[in-house]
Design a protein around this motif. Sequence first.
Motif, PDB file in Angstrom:
ATOM      1  N   ARG A 538     -15.040  18.190 -23.872  1.00  0.00           N
ATOM      2  CA  ARG A 538     -14.664  17.937 -22.477  1.00  0.00           C
ATOM      3  C   ARG A 538     -13.361  18.646 -22.115  1.00  0.00           C
ATOM      4  NH1 ARG A 538     -12.562  11.575 -22.677  1.00  0.00           N
ATOM      5  NH2 ARG A 538     -11.135  11.847 -24.441  1.00  0.00           N
ATOM      6  N   ASN A 539     -13.275  19.028 -20.862  1.00  0.00           N
ATOM      7  CA  ASN A 539     -12.036  19.518 -20.300  1.00  0.00           C
ATOM      8  C   ASN A 539     -11.196  18.339 -19.836  1.00  0.00           C
ATOM      9  OD1 ASN A 539     -12.824  22.265 -20.620  1.00  0.00           O
ATOM     10  ND2 ASN A 539     -14.081  22.086 -18.755  1.00  0.00           N
ATOM     11  N   GLU A 540      -9.960  18.576 -19.543  1.00  0.00           N
ATOM     12  CA  GLU A 540      -9.084  17.488 -19.120  1.00  0.00           C
ATOM     13  C   GLU A 540      -9.625  16.830 -17.847  1.00  0.00           C
ATOM     14  OE1 GLU A 540      -4.391  16.614 -17.963  1.00  0.00           O
ATOM     15  OE2 GLU A 540      -5.035  18.611 -18.609  1.00  0.00           O
ATOM     16  N   GLY A 541      -9.800  15.508 -17.909  1.00  0.00           N
ATOM     17  CA  GLY A 541     -10.283  14.763 -16.760  1.00  0.00           C
ATOM     18  C   GLY A 541     -11.773  14.883 -16.495  1.00  0.00           C
ATOM     19  N   GLU A 542     -12.511  15.598 -17.342  1.00  0.00           N
ATOM     20  CA  GLU A 542     -13.933  15.833 -17.095  1.00  0.00           C
ATOM     21  C   GLU A 542     -14.751  14.597 -17.454  1.00  0.00           C
ATOM     22  OE1 GLU A 542     -17.099  19.443 -17.809  1.00  0.00           O
ATOM     23  OE2 GLU A 542     -15.727  18.937 -19.447  1.00  0.00           O
ATOM     24  N   THR A 543     -15.609  14.193 -16.563  1.00  0.00           N
ATOM     25  CA  THR A 543     -16.469  13.038 -16.814  1.00  0.00           C
ATOM     26  C   THR A 543     -17.641  13.421 -17.696  1.00  0.00           C
ATOM     27  OG1 THR A 543     -17.898  13.442 -14.901  1.00  0.00           O
ATOM     28  CG2 THR A 543     -15.907  12.105 -14.537  1.00  0.00           C
ATOM     29  N   PHE A 544     -18.283  12.400 -18.249  1.00  0.00           N
ATOM     30  CA  PHE A 544     -19.472  12.655 -19.070  1.00  0.00           C
ATOM     31  C   PHE A 544     -20.556  13.337 -18.237  1.00  0.00           C
ATOM     32  CE2 PHE A 544     -23.579  11.729 -20.883  1.00  0.00           C
ATOM     33  CZ  PHE A 544     -23.388  11.915 -22.241  1.00  0.00           C
ATOM     34  N   ALA A 545     -20.730  12.892 -16.990  1.00  0.00           N
ATOM     35  CA  ALA A 545     -21.780  13.476 -16.149  1.00  0.00           C
ATOM     36  C   ALA A 545     -21.538  14.960 -15.905  1.00  0.00           C
ATOM     37  CB  ALA A 545     -21.866  12.724 -14.823  1.00  0.00           C
ATOM     38  N   HIS A 546     -20.293  15.330 -15.633  1.00  0.00           N
ATOM     39  CA  HIS A 546     -20.002  16.745 -15.408  1.00  0.00           C
ATOM     40  C   HIS A 546     -20.220  17.561 -16.681  1.00  0.00           C
ATOM     41  CE1 HIS A 546     -17.193  15.948 -11.725  1.00  0.00           C
ATOM     42  NE2 HIS A 546     -18.469  15.724 -11.459  1.00  0.00           N
ATOM     43  N   TRP A 547     -19.792  17.002 -17.806  1.00  0.00           N
ATOM     44  CA  TRP A 547     -20.002  17.716 -19.064  1.00  0.00           C
ATOM     45  C   TRP A 547     -21.485  17.880 -19.370  1.00  0.00           C
ATOM     46  CZ3 TRP A 547     -22.328  15.618 -23.489  1.00  0.00           C
ATOM     47  CH2 TRP A 547     -22.357  16.471 -24.605  1.00  0.00           C
ATOM     48  N   ALA A 548     -22.262  16.790 -19.182  1.00  0.00           N
ATOM     49  CA  ALA A 548     -23.687  16.842 -19.502  1.00  0.00           C
ATOM     50  C   ALA A 548     -24.425  17.853 -18.629  1.00  0.00           C
ATOM     51  CB  ALA A 548     -24.305  15.460 -19.341  1.00  0.00           C
TER      52      ALA A 548
END
Length: 557
Positions: A538-548
Amino acid sequence: MTTPTRNPRPRKPSRPKGQGQWALGHREPLNKNEQVKKDDDGLNVRARVENIYAHAGFDAIDPADLRGRLRWWGLYTQRKPGIDGGKTALLEPEDLDDRYFMLRIRIDGGQLSVRQLRVVAALAKEYGRDLADVTDRQNVQLHWIRIEDVPDIWKRLEEVGLHTQEACGDCPRVILGSPVAGVSADEVLDATGIIDEITARYVGDKAYSNLPRKFKSAISWLPDIPYECNDISFLGAVHPEHGPGYDLWVGGGLSTNPMLAQRLGTWISPAEVANVWAGVVGIFRDYGYRRLRTRARLKYLLKDWGVEKFRDILQDDYLGYKLADLDAPPLPDKLVDHVGAHRQADGKYYLGTALVAGRLTGTHLDRLADIAQKYGSDRIRTTPMQKLLLLDVPEERVEEAKADLRELGLHADPSPWRRSTMACTGIEFCKLAIVNTKDRAAELVAELEKRVPELDVPISVHVNGCPNACARTQTADIGLKGQLVTVDGKQAEGFQVHLGGGHGLDAGLGRKLRAHKVAATDLADYVEKVTRRYLDQRNEGETFAHWATRADEEDLK
């Protein structure tokens, strides 16, 4: 001699099949369910329960009532124990029916008093083998109910202002509302009176009791309801000229063909909400598709009509006036679950607690009533996230109250796993289910709390027993849809995986991985693996949904 060429007679263009829309004159039932409703309104079955079935017993129940009209009073037959998921779609309804019922207690807005809670607890203990499930529709569901006991259950519920009318069936079901309506410091409008008005005017009204399918509603100023997943939702919004009111969303629904609700682009004043609600239900009743039940939800009509036509017909034919336009207001980052200790507008606190997958007992509920009384509270709330809230706790007693609740298994400071895991009823009681959900969810939470204690953000895990998405699998970070898989050449319980669903700014139905299935016995291993990959990448502040959404498919398997 050549055969003369014959000019074929021109064919008339074929007429499209009627969809059973009443407004177009298609009144004859096109399937068994519609015939049952035409033969007798579901609301009428109560008299037969009280006067016949409760005295003559289960075997006296008319099949059309048993698997149809009893739902209008919150009753479903349970799944007979011992029938595995591989037989769910193969057996006839009578082969799946147990002689006991699931009973949904309708709790509009999720609002309960101590007196009401004690009655629900007593009924669970006396008639339901001490089991009481909190659903993600803010209902409480009892199990193991005998038809002989239903009249007494109805009587005792109604004595304290609760009921089961239209808790199921092709009718307007429970109205979701904010569990902190009237107390939240962030709230501008309290929708409690609006929900009360709608239920008083329309629930039990035969003008709205025969709809093409179920109709789900939600009304809240706060983004604490799954507004994109309902047939109709009113979400708080401020109009630049008219002030606080509601943004209208229509046509949401998940299941096998999921669609998120769409904005009609209108501002609805508090005084208009009930009439607008009735207008949308009226459109569904009159124009909804009744030929195929798989296409009978409101979402299909909205998809075919489009927002503009739907709004025009609502205004011109059902309201008689134009609604005010509203530009899209800012979307919430996510839905609010209210877990934790939060200051109310009056200076007291409410405590939002997490239980695992909504599973409780009547004994738990009775003890919760004791705790509420101990801290001077008469207000308990259920939530659309299968949580329980205790309102009106004095500031100086917050920590003491949290400790008492924790002893009951209700955590106001839960792990992210306990906080964000939900599950539907599953194969234990549901005739549509393929796999066990409640036990799987509990096992998953226990394992992940040990394996990944360092998780620092909630990752929602929704466990569903079949494709119908009662646990909102497609809008979860990790949605698990029950199905059978092959393990060592044998059928076993497993799940298809959806990743990266969400609400608000992250609204979406998730990413379904091609041919990716996880055996139930491997579930903790899989969720641990995909979670660790998220934490690593993950990037800083990145949510699981954005990463997925952006991750390589191999990293999601």
